[in-house]
Design a protein around this motif. Structure first.
Motif, PDB file in Angstrom:
ATOM      1  N   PHE A  95       0.858  -1.181   0.000  1.00 41.06           N
ATOM      2  CA  PHE A  95       0.000   0.000   0.000  1.00 41.06           C
ATOM      3  C   PHE A  95       0.898   1.235   0.000  1.00 41.06           C
ATOM      4  N   PRO A  96       0.396   2.383  -0.464  1.00 40.33           N
ATOM      5  CA  PRO A  96       1.233   3.580  -0.442  1.00 40.33           C
ATOM      6  C   PRO A  96       1.671   4.010   0.945  1.00 40.33           C
ATOM      7  N   ASP A  97       0.861   3.718   1.974  1.00 40.90           N
ATOM      8  CA  ASP A  97       1.194   4.169   3.318  1.00 40.90           C
ATOM      9  C   ASP A  97       1.839   3.099   4.185  1.00 40.90           C
ATOM     10  N   THR A  98       1.837   1.865   3.722  1.00 43.21           N
ATOM     11  CA  THR A  98       2.425   0.781   4.509  1.00 43.21           C
ATOM     12  C   THR A  98       2.504  -0.453   3.633  1.00 43.21           C
ATOM     13  N   ARG A  99       3.063  -1.497   4.154  1.00 42.43           N
ATOM     14  CA  ARG A  99       2.999  -2.792   3.477  1.00 42.43           C
ATOM     15  C   ARG A  99       2.583  -3.832   4.498  1.00 42.43           C
ATOM     16  N   VAL A 100       1.914  -4.855   4.017  1.00 48.27           N
ATOM     17  CA  VAL A 100       1.431  -5.928   4.872  1.00 48.27           C
ATOM     18  C   VAL A 100       2.248  -7.167   4.512  1.00 48.27           C
ATOM     19  N   PRO A 101       3.251  -7.496   5.322  1.00 48.07           N
ATOM     20  CA  PRO A 101       4.205  -8.529   4.926  1.00 48.07           C
ATOM     21  C   PRO A 101       3.670  -9.943   5.093  1.00 48.07           C
ATOM     22  N   LEU A 102       4.245 -10.837   4.306  1.00 44.83           N
ATOM     23  CA  LEU A 102       3.931 -12.259   4.431  1.00 44.83           C
ATOM     24  C   LEU A 102       4.464 -12.814   5.745  1.00 44.83           C
ATOM     25  N   HIS A 103       5.640 -12.361   6.148  1.00 41.70           N
ATOM     26  CA  HIS A 103       6.271 -12.800   7.401  1.00 41.70           C
ATOM     27  C   HIS A 103       6.475 -11.590   8.305  1.00 41.70           C
ATOM     28  N   PRO A 104       6.548 -11.781   9.608  1.00 42.18           N
ATOM     29  CA  PRO A 104       6.840 -10.667  10.509  1.00 42.18           C
ATOM     30  C   PRO A 104       8.149  -9.984  10.117  1.00 42.18           C
ATOM     31  N   PRO A 105       8.214  -8.650  10.189  1.00 40.44           N
ATOM     32  CA  PRO A 105       9.430  -7.930   9.794  1.00 40.44           C
ATOM     33  C   PRO A 105      10.696  -8.403  10.508  1.00 40.44           C
ATOM     34  N   VAL A 106      10.557  -8.866  11.754  1.00 38.58           N
ATOM     35  CA  VAL A 106      11.740  -9.360  12.451  1.00 38.58           C
ATOM     36  C   VAL A 106      12.401 -10.502  11.686  1.00 38.58           C
ATOM     37  N   LEU A 107      11.598 -11.181  10.868  1.00 43.40           N
ATOM     38  CA  LEU A 107      12.112 -12.265  10.047  1.00 43.40           C
ATOM     39  C   LEU A 107      12.402 -11.792   8.619  1.00 43.40           C
ATOM     40  N   SER A 108      11.376 -11.196   7.959  1.00 44.77           N
ATOM     41  CA  SER A 108      11.516 -10.856   6.546  1.00 44.77           C
ATOM     42  C   SER A 108      12.459  -9.689   6.292  1.00 44.77           C
ATOM     43  N   GLU A 109      12.613  -8.802   7.278  1.00 42.91           N
ATOM     44  CA  GLU A 109      13.520  -7.670   7.117  1.00 42.91           C
ATOM     45  C   GLU A 109      14.716  -7.782   8.064  1.00 42.91           C
ATOM     46  N   GLY A 110      14.794  -8.933   8.724  1.00 45.92           N
ATOM     47  CA  GLY A 110      15.869  -9.130   9.686  1.00 45.92           C
ATOM     48  C   GLY A 110      16.561 -10.464   9.526  1.00 45.92           C
ATOM     49  N   ALA A 111      16.173 -11.435  10.337  1.00 45.76           N
ATOM     50  CA  ALA A 111      16.937 -12.670  10.460  1.00 45.76           C
ATOM     51  C   ALA A 111      17.039 -13.483   9.180  1.00 45.76           C
ATOM     52  N   ALA A 112      16.024 -13.426   8.303  1.00 48.62           N
ATOM     53  CA  ALA A 112      16.058 -14.224   7.077  1.00 48.62           C
ATOM     54  C   ALA A 112      16.476 -13.415   5.849  1.00 48.62           C
ATOM     55  N   SER A 113      16.459 -12.095   5.956  1.00 46.26           N
ATOM     56  CA  SER A 113      16.785 -11.235   4.816  1.00 46.26           C
ATOM     57  C   SER A 113      18.282 -11.255   4.531  1.00 46.26           C
ATOM     58  N   LEU A 114      18.640 -11.263   3.246  1.00 45.29           N
ATOM     59  CA  LEU A 114      20.049 -11.336   2.849  1.00 45.29           C
ATOM     60  C   LEU A 114      20.672  -9.933   2.868  1.00 45.29           C
ATOM     61  N   LEU A 115      20.674  -9.357   4.049  1.00 43.80           N
ATOM     62  CA  LEU A 115      21.234  -8.023   4.253  1.00 43.80           C
ATOM     63  C   LEU A 115      22.755  -8.078   4.171  1.00 43.80           C
ATOM     64  N   PRO A 116      23.388  -6.975   3.788  1.00 44.27           N
ATOM     65  CA  PRO A 116      24.843  -7.002   3.638  1.00 44.27           C
ATOM     66  C   PRO A 116      25.566  -7.233   4.962  1.00 44.27           C
ATOM     67  N   ASP A 117      26.685  -7.954   4.866  1.00 47.27           N
ATOM     68  CA  ASP A 117      27.578  -8.207   6.001  1.00 47.27           C
ATOM     69  C   ASP A 117      26.926  -9.018   7.116  1.00 47.27           C
ATOM     70  N   GLN A 118      25.917  -9.804   6.760  1.00 44.12           N
ATOM     71  CA  GLN A 118      25.247 -10.667   7.732  1.00 44.12           C
ATOM     72  C   GLN A 118      25.266 -12.107   7.230  1.00 44.12           C
ATOM     73  N   VAL A 119      25.609 -13.033   8.085  1.00 42.34           N
ATOM     74  CA  VAL A 119      25.588 -14.453   7.714  1.00 42.34           C
ATOM     75  C   VAL A 119      24.150 -14.938   7.771  1.00 42.34           C
ATOM     76  N   ARG A 120      23.694 -15.547   6.675  1.00 46.71           N
ATOM     77  CA  ARG A 120      22.302 -15.967   6.564  1.00 46.71           C
ATOM     78  C   ARG A 120      22.209 -17.367   5.954  1.00 46.71           C
ATOM     79  N   PRO A 121      21.216 -18.177   6.389  1.00 44.45           N
ATOM     80  CA  PRO A 121      20.970 -19.453   5.710  1.00 44.45           C
ATOM     81  C   PRO A 121      20.295 -19.189   4.368  1.00 44.45           C
ATOM     82  N   ALA A 122      20.669 -19.980   3.367  1.00 44.70           N
ATOM     83  CA  ALA A 122      20.120 -19.768   2.026  1.00 44.70           C
ATOM     84  C   ALA A 122      20.059 -21.080   1.269  1.00 44.70           C
TER      85      ALA A 122
END
Length: 482
Positions: free
Chosen positions: A111-138
């Motif tokens: 949505f223009p004012d927000t997004r409704v994620p499939l997974h909680p942000p702590v997961l989708s934008e954190g622990a599972a996201s392939l962010l730079p300089d972070q070790v992640r399972p893939a």
């Protein structure tokens, strides 16, 4: 829809977005049990250490739910692609509260004012996201290509990875164009162009329809038409290549879930030939539909109108599951012109988690997990319903913003182009304004597809049309000939 949050300063519009989420029964907060599960560390698995591979991501600048990271290298006369896909299954417990919630949500909604994620942000934008300089399972794909860009070998294994850089499309394009890009980025262009040539060869089609995009501007919002840079297409070819490799693996294995699209029905291409004639687009009889599409420029109004009409051939796409070695009647995606599977966006799309698990089992020579097979009966229906809801959200949000942009300009005259004429209702069509980037209905006799017109805004109420039987959001812009 833009993959980022923008600032919406119009209180009635913000209220309309809230009402739209209620109307479409969009999930709100995650259940406490699902949030608790999302905060758990990944389950132990057979992840090999691949953190030495200098992967990078390419996404919009503000994105933090990063599904894919890649590295490209030369290999003899050919190439090697390493493509890491977020291992969501390492975090989601089958049959748990989070698993059930993802089946309820199916897709991330924007949505223009927000997004409704499939997974909680702590997961989708954190622990599972392939962010730079972070070790992640893939799930780490290794795909070898020959000198022409054809797949020579493909496999996928669980691995621990670490992205080195978070890049964006415009930055990548600039680095390539100015000659400052390092070899992996230069290879993105080289391989991307080879894959585009192979798409031409097999008769695949990538429609370049001008997209409406809601963007932030001076603390408010406006609509623009977005034309992607070439790097968008090259990056898309990498994802497409991986989806094709996944489909081939599953077909050879005898079980899987494919993204399928039947061939266009009889008469559909003939109708498009009549449309091309009406738009004064030269379509020689010896030229294929796919070749014509690649020759068009979406910046030309008549071409944009034709490309919009071509989207009708993409209707009917769905998800097809199969097992026990019994292949389905349709295994290909007509627009891809090959078997294809969704497997590269598991943080934002439910089916991709299942596709990854099947491919991992196929390469390992193991049986597919029971929890994967148990979802086969319901997964196509869930994805279809989720896709319809996502499309309704996108269209309704654009409708609302269009109406908000023009609500104080009723009576004004704008330049536009007729991009659609209703075959069933005489004098009804669709006009795309040159600026602002608004598309609306027009009522008027003698509408000619592709014709430039001057139109007057006769209706633009963000709240109009709500109630029983109305389209989601209830907002529509209406024009009349000036």
């Amino acid at each position: 829809m833009p993959r980022r949050r923008i600032r919406v300063t119009d209180d009635p519009l913000r209220a309309a977005f809230t009402a739209l989420r209620t109307e479409l029964e969009v999930p709100s907060a995650f259940p406490p049990e699902a949030l608790s599960e999302a905060e758990r560390p990944p389950r132990p698995g057979a992840h090999v250490d691949a953190t030495d591979i200098p992967l990078f991501t390419i996404d919009p600048p503000a994105s933090t739910d990063l599904d894919q990271a890649m590295h490209l290298a030369r290999r003899g006369t050919g190439y090697r692609l390493r493509y890491a896909i977020a291992d969501v299954a390492a975090f989601v417990v089958p049959g748990g509260s989070l698993d059930a919630e993802t089946h309820r949500r199916v897709m991330t909604l924007y949505f223009p004012d927000t997004r409704v994620p499939l997974h909680p942000p702590v997961l989708s934008e954190g622990a599972a996201s392939l962010l730079p300089d972070q070790v992640r399972p893939a799930a780490l794909w290794t795909i070898d290509l020959d000198a022409e860009g054809r797949t020579a070998a493909a496999e996928v294994h669980r691995a621990l990875v670490r992205s080195r850089a978070k890049l964006n499309y415009e930055g990548v394009q600039k680095a390539i164009d100015t000659g400052t890009a390092e070899e992996p980025l230069l290879l993105l262009k080289e391989i991307g162009e080879l894959r585009e040539a192979l798409e031409v060869e097999r008769g695949g089609i990538s429609l370049r329809v001008p997209e409406q995009e809601i963007v932030e501007r001076d603390g408010g919002y406006e609509l623009t038409y977005r034309a992607g840079v070439p790097a968008d297409s090259w990056n898309a070819q990498i994802s497409l290549l991986t989806g094709m490799a996944a489909a081939d693996l599953m077909l050879a294995y005898g079980a899987g879930v494919l993204r399928t699209l039947p061939a266009a029905p009889d008469g559909a291409v003939g109708r498009l030939r009549r449309t091309a004639l009406a738009l004064h687009i030269d379509w020689p009889h010896h030229m294929s539909y796919a070749a014509l599409i690649r020759s068009l420029d979406p910046g030309v109004p008549s071409h944009a109108a034709f490309l919009q009409e071509c989207t009708t051939l993409l209707r009917g796409a769905g998800y097809t599951v199969f097992r026990d070695g019994v292949l389905p009647a349709i295994t290909t995606h007509a627009a891809v012109a090959a078997p294809y599977a969704h497997c590269t966006a598991p943080l934002r799309r439910l089916v991709d988690r299942y596709a990854s698990e099947i491919c991992l089992a196929a390469v390992a020579g193991e049986a597919v997990a029971d929890w994967v097979l148990a979802a086969f009966d319901s997964l196509p229906r869930e994805m279809s319903e989720g896709g319809r809801r996502a499309a309704a959200v996108e269209r309704a949000c654009v409708d609302l913003v269009e109406a908000a942009v023009l609500k104080d300009r009723v009576g004004e005259v704008f330049d536009g182009c007729v991009v659609d004429v209703d075959e069933h209702r005489v004098g009804v069509g669709t006009v795309q304004l040159e600026s602002p980037a608004v598309i609306g209905r027009i009522d008027g006799e003698g509408l000619v597809l592709g014709e430039r017109v001057r139109v007057r805004v006769v209706g633009a109420d963000p709240g109009q049309g709500s109630g029983p039987g109305a389209s989601p959001g209830g907002a529509k812009v209406r024009f009349a000939p000036a």
